[in-house]
Design a protein around this motif. Structure first.
Motif, mmCIF file in Angstrom:
data_model
loop_
_atom_site.group_PDB
_atom_site.id
_atom_site.type_symbol
_atom_site.label_atom_id
_atom_site.label_comp_id
_atom_site.label_asym_id
_atom_site.label_seq_id
_atom_site.Cartn_x
_atom_site.Cartn_y
_atom_site.Cartn_z
ATOM 1 N N VAL A 1 0.783 -1.077 0.183
ATOM 2 C CA VAL A 1 -0.061 0.054 -0.047
ATOM 3 C C VAL A 1 0.873 1.073 -0.014
ATOM 4 O O VAL A 1 0.701 2.291 -0.786
ATOM 5 N N ARG A 2 1.905 1.318 0.887
ATOM 6 C CA ARG A 2 2.828 2.350 0.983
ATOM 7 C C ARG A 2 3.671 2.507 -0.405
ATOM 8 O O ARG A 2 3.840 3.698 -0.784
ATOM 9 N N TRP A 3 3.956 1.365 -1.109
ATOM 10 C CA TRP A 3 4.712 1.435 -2.168
ATOM 11 C C TRP A 3 3.880 2.002 -3.282
ATOM 12 O O TRP A 3 4.638 2.768 -4.404
ATOM 13 N N SER A 4 2.405 1.948 -3.185
ATOM 14 C CA SER A 4 1.758 2.548 -4.281
ATOM 15 C C SER A 4 2.126 4.253 -4.373
ATOM 16 O O SER A 4 1.797 4.732 -5.546
ATOM 17 N N SER B 1 -4.487 8.495 -2.078
ATOM 18 C CA SER B 1 -3.583 8.808 -0.965
ATOM 19 C C SER B 1 -2.581 9.823 -1.421
ATOM 20 O O SER B 1 -2.195 10.638 -0.794
ATOM 21 N N PHE B 2 -1.865 9.561 -2.500
ATOM 22 C CA PHE B 2 -0.996 10.261 -3.104
ATOM 23 C C PHE B 2 -1.371 11.688 -3.371
ATOM 24 O O PHE B 2 -0.517 12.742 -3.266
ATOM 25 N N LEU B 3 -2.475 11.933 -3.878
ATOM 26 C CA LEU B 3 -3.113 13.324 -4.184
ATOM 27 C C LEU B 3 -3.175 14.041 -2.924
ATOM 28 O O LEU B 3 -3.072 15.173 -2.917
ATOM 29 N N ASP B 4 -3.853 13.357 -1.826
ATOM 30 C CA ASP B 4 -3.804 13.975 -0.514
ATOM 31 C C ASP B 4 -2.317 14.419 -0.058
ATOM 32 O O ASP B 4 -2.262 15.508 0.437
#
Length: 591
Positions: free
Chosen positions: A458-461, A523-526
């Motif tokens: 999940v964190r790797w994404s 998540s990355f956009l946030d």
């Protein structure tokens, strides 16, 4: 007169017995009516009776449901009762369950207490409230039915069997603003601090924080962030949060923790997320120019060329001599025509050659052209864009590489150094431990390609999305070099949390509606919006003006010198072997 007194006494005793029988019969009828009503509402499928000498055991026979009688008030072993087990107590405090596991499983079950000796309902509700058991109803010998109400001003409520008002209610469906104690680990993208645009208050977002906020809003509760715990411990880590919830300092932790190698899951919720836990490994460096010449021709291609050389050499010798008698190992391997042809050099065409010999020579010329052209094109391509070195796929590759393994102290305890199971044979010099987890995360977020880092899928994404901003990727996620290919992440919760079932139901509903996947995808956009991820390009710029130095030609020049030395030796041997040539040379020298 004496006989008259005795007669009156007998009549009084008889009336008292009939009165007690009438009262007992009335109580049984009210109890059976209440139990039938609860059975109709499908609130139970099993009866568990604590105590003896009351109406409950006899009534259970009339209801025709499975019944367990515990006359001593406690069981000696673990029972796996269903959630629809109704607990009947013959008197106040008749239930004296001492089995820890059974007590936990029966915490949220409904209870019906038979009150005697003028015990007040408020006392009963307070007693069970301290044990965090809230689905409690009471029946008096000659009175109405009472039910405990937790989040109301009055702790109990009278319930009539002839009204539609429920006897048992879900107290925690509406918590009336009660506090839920929690604390966050502030790990992106699980929980990220921000400000509410309407109220200006600090809040957290992320696929972990969003679920907690939604649950608190759903049950009409309030969040009580236990920041004083962080002041005592000095740091927040998901391991600390799990410890605090196990010690009943928190209700629900705003974090997720792995449950692998755990046998007791009392302080963890239903699985929230399943992912892999592998290493993010730096992409290999470009191959230096001095190694390009060694990979320009593959071993299999070189073997095919050698076979073709032998075939052409045998065909030329056989066609010219029309016999296999002239074949020898030296003639086949050192065929001058084939050597020149394969190297793209001119060779003397045999005189008075037949059609077959012309065809073989023509084919040799075509093979020479193809070989030299393809090799030249392949070599120039590799020199223009050198290939990468082999990727680190296995533990043996890791041992041969230059990389170190960066890990946190908690991961070292959980994953590796217990009997050296996870990374067998890896020396301690190749593993660098970080006591501060945030220092470890900062190093991982800097994309330092001198280390490999353990990370969840999940964190790797988010890391993979971040690499889209780079000139070229720096790391890749290794599915072969893993600590756990199936890791289960759950919320740490208090052992005797009374609304555990509601929280776990909430987890399933959020996942069922796809909110978890939606939160993870954004998540990355946030993180970009909250400036938690920089727009920095951590990749090293590519060298567009690549220059080949003399040192890069070390192997080429060495092989050239070696081949030239062999040629000189062969030439010297030929001169020495020729007597006429040697005599001519001496006569020329001496005149």
């Amino acid at each position: 007169m004496a006989w008259l007194i005795i007669l009156l006494l007998c009549i009084g005793l008889t009336r008292g017995q009939f009165s007690n029988m009438a009262e007992s019969s009335d109580l049984e009828e009210r109890l059976i009516g209440l139990l039938l009503r609860l059975q109709t509402e499908k609130l139970y499928d099993t009866l568990l009776v604590y105590g003896e000498d009351c109406a409950f055991p006899s009534l259970s026979r009339r209801l025709e449901v499975p019944t367990v009688l515990v006359s001593s008030g406690s069981t000696n072993f673990e029972w796996n009762f269903s959630s629809l087990t109704l607990i009947l107590s013959c008197e106040f405090q008749a239930e004296r369950e001492e089995n820890y596991r059974t007590l936990m499983k029966l915490q949220a079950n409904r209870r019906l207490i038979l009150l005697q000796d003028g015990i007040q309902p408020k006392l009963v509700c307070d007693f069970y409230s301290k044990k965090e058991q809230y689905n409690v109803a009471m029946v008096k010998d000659n009175g109405p039915v009472y039910s405990c109400r937790h989040f109301q001003d009055q702790k109990y409520e009278e319930v009539s069997l002839f009204e539609s008002k429920p006897v048992f209610i879900e107290n925690f469906r509406n918590m009336q603003g009660a506090a839920v104690r929690t604390v966050t680990d502030n790990l992106t993208p699980r929980s990220m601090a921000t400000r509410d645009p309407k109220t200006g208050e600090k809040k957290w977002i992320g696929f972990v924080a969003n679920l907690i906020y939604n649950f608190i809003e759903k049950v009409n509760a309030t969040m009580d962030m236990q920041e004083e715990l962080t002041e005592v411990e000095g740091k927040v880590f998901f391991v600390n949060i799990s410890k605090w919830t196990a010690d009943d300092l928190l209700d629900i932790g705003m974090a997720v923790d792995s449950t692998w190698e755990m046998t007791n899951l009392d302080t963890f919720s239903y699985p929230y997320l399943m992912c892999s836990y592998c290493f993010m490994v730096p992409l290999p460096d470009k191959m230096p120019y001095n190694e390009v010449y060694g990979v320009a021709i593959d071993k299999s291609v070189l073997g095919v060329l050698l076979v073709l050389f032998l075939i052409f050499s045998v065909m030329l010798i056989y066609i010219q001599q029309r016999s296999f008698r002239g074949l020898s190992l030296s003639k086949v391997l050192m065929n001058d025509t084939c050597l020149r042809g394969f190297l793209g050099q001119p060779f003397p065409f045999p005189r008075q050659s037949s059609r077959k010999l012309k065809l073989v020579c023509l084919t040799l010329c075509f093979a020479s052209l193809m070989i030299t052209t393809m090799y030249g094109a392949h070599l120039k391509t590799l020199l223009f864009s050198p290939p990468s070195k082999p990727m680190v796929r296995t533990l043996s590759d890791l041992k041969k590489s230059r990389y170190k393994v960066a890990m946190n102290w908690a991961e070292m305890d959980m994953l590796r150094f217990e009997n050296n199971r996870k990374l067998p044979g890896l020396s301690g010099e190749r593993v660098q431990s970080f006591e501060d987890y945030h220092e470890f995360v900062s190093l991982r977020e800097s994309f330092d390609n001198d280390y490999i880092f353990p990370v969840t899928s999940v964190r790797w994404s988010t890391y993979n999305e971040q690499q889209q901003l780079f000139q070229h990727p720096v790391f890749f996620y290794s599915d072969d070099l893993c600590l756990s290919r199936f890791s289960i992440l759950s919320f740490p919760i208090r052992r005797h949390l009374p609304y555990r079932d509601l929280f776990e139901e909430h987890i399933l509903r959020q996942k069922e509606f796809g909110l978890l996947n939606h939160w993870i995808d954004r998540s990355f956009l946030d993180m970009l919006r909250l400036d938690l991820t920089p727009f920095t390009d951590f990749s090293k710029p590519l060298d567009d003006d690549a220059v080949i130095y003399v040192e890069d030609l070390y192997w080429v020049l060495g092989l050239y010198a070696f081949a030239l030395g062999i040629s000189c030796c062969c030439f010297a041997l030929e001169i020495l072997a020729s007597i006429n040539g040697w005599s001519r040379l001496t006569s020329y020298i001496w005149g």
